[in-house]
Design a protein around this motif. Sequence first.
Motif, short mmCIF file in Angstrom:
data_model
loop_
_atom_site.label_atom_id
_atom_site.label_comp_id
_atom_site.label_asym_id
_atom_site.label_seq_id
_atom_site.Cartn_x
_atom_site.Cartn_y
_atom_site.Cartn_z
N MET A 1 -6.43 -7.01 -9.61
CA MET A 1 -6.06 -5.87 -8.78
C MET A 1 -6.26 -6.20 -7.30
N THR A 2 -5.36 -5.70 -6.46
CA THR A 2 -5.43 -5.94 -5.02
C THR A 2 -5.96 -4.70 -4.34
N GLU A 3 -7.07 -4.87 -3.63
CA GLU A 3 -7.70 -3.74 -2.95
C GLU A 3 -6.86 -3.30 -1.76
N GLY A 4 -6.65 -1.98 -1.65
CA GLY A 4 -5.82 -1.48 -0.57
C GLY A 4 -6.31 -0.18 0.01
N LEU A 5 -5.58 0.28 1.00
CA LEU A 5 -5.89 1.53 1.70
C LEU A 5 -4.58 2.27 1.95
N LEU A 6 -4.52 3.52 1.54
CA LEU A 6 -3.43 4.42 1.91
C LEU A 6 -3.93 5.25 3.07
N PHE A 7 -3.24 5.19 4.20
CA PHE A 7 -3.71 5.72 5.48
C PHE A 7 -2.61 6.64 6.00
N VAL A 8 -2.91 7.93 6.10
CA VAL A 8 -1.86 8.91 6.44
C VAL A 8 -2.32 9.78 7.61
N GLU A 59 -8.86 5.03 -0.98
CA GLU A 59 -9.20 3.70 -1.46
C GLU A 59 -8.54 3.51 -2.82
N LEU A 60 -7.87 2.37 -3.02
CA LEU A 60 -7.06 2.24 -4.23
C LEU A 60 -6.76 0.78 -4.54
N ASP A 61 -6.24 0.58 -5.75
CA ASP A 61 -5.60 -0.67 -6.12
C ASP A 61 -4.14 -0.55 -5.71
N LEU A 62 -3.64 -1.51 -4.95
CA LEU A 62 -2.27 -1.40 -4.45
C LEU A 62 -1.25 -1.25 -5.57
N GLU A 63 -1.56 -1.82 -6.72
CA GLU A 63 -0.63 -1.71 -7.85
C GLU A 63 -0.40 -0.26 -8.26
N ALA A 64 -1.37 0.62 -7.97
CA ALA A 64 -1.23 2.03 -8.34
C ALA A 64 -0.03 2.68 -7.66
N LEU A 65 0.33 2.20 -6.48
CA LEU A 65 1.43 2.80 -5.73
C LEU A 65 2.78 2.46 -6.33
N ARG A 93 0.99 4.88 6.02
CA ARG A 93 0.87 3.43 6.09
C ARG A 93 0.07 2.92 4.90
N VAL A 94 0.42 1.74 4.43
CA VAL A 94 -0.29 1.11 3.31
C VAL A 94 -0.79 -0.24 3.78
N TYR A 95 -2.06 -0.53 3.45
CA TYR A 95 -2.70 -1.77 3.89
C TYR A 95 -3.32 -2.52 2.72
N GLU A 96 -3.37 -3.84 2.87
CA GLU A 96 -4.03 -4.72 1.91
C GLU A 96 -5.31 -5.26 2.54
N LEU A 97 -6.41 -5.23 1.80
CA LEU A 97 -7.70 -5.65 2.34
C LEU A 97 -7.74 -7.14 2.66
N ARG A 150 -1.06 -4.74 7.24
CA ARG A 150 -0.09 -3.70 6.87
C ARG A 150 0.94 -4.28 5.91
N VAL A 151 1.22 -3.54 4.84
CA VAL A 151 2.24 -3.95 3.88
C VAL A 151 3.38 -2.93 3.78
N GLU A 152 3.17 -1.74 4.34
CA GLU A 152 4.21 -0.71 4.27
C GLU A 152 3.94 0.32 5.36
N GLY A 153 5.01 0.82 5.97
CA GLY A 153 4.88 1.87 6.97
C GLY A 153 4.95 1.33 8.39
#
Length: 213
Positions: A1-8, A59-65, A93-97, A150-153
Amino acid sequence: MTEGLLFVLAEPGVVPEDEFHDWYDREHAPARLSVPGIRSGYRYRAADGARPGWLAWYELDLEALHSEAYQAIRRRSPREQSVVDRLETLDRRVYELIDDEGTRAAGAPVVVSVALSTTDGAGLDAWYREEHIPRLLTVPGWRRVRRYRRVEGPGPDLLAFHEIDGIQSFDHSGYRAATSTPRRARVMAKVTARERRVFAFHNTARPCLPGTP
């Protein structure tokens, strides 16, 4: 799993504040926390007088998106569509740790987000790892520093996300020293975009609130 952040980032605009919070706390955030892989969510309000005035981060696993469960909750209800259509700003915005230093603690009183783009990524990375983060973590109340790409947004390419006890840390001599070194000046000279925001804790997102379906 890839650790990520959804930032809105959001600014209600013409949406009444009571309606904005009721929608977010009773519908929007609980739906996201129902998705496997989205582990926690927090809401913060601007503490720097700037707009947009609200930040939600998950806080999330990027795969969840990319899951069916997440795609299902993105199909907006009539109420959600009405609110979103009236918002002044909705900046997702979506980010990868990249790395994570300091003490893990839920719901820090204050978060500082510093988004950057640079022509010298290697130099910026080395400065953070070798000088800037170690110095910041000696400042009383400076809990944790995470860095993301940043991976999205929209927005700059990189994000430094700081969790601190309060804005009083900015007045500490250690903070002033950490942000005024010759090496920092050289690194900042190659930065092409920078967004710095300060937010104060509002609440922890909940999967379901009493009285909701």
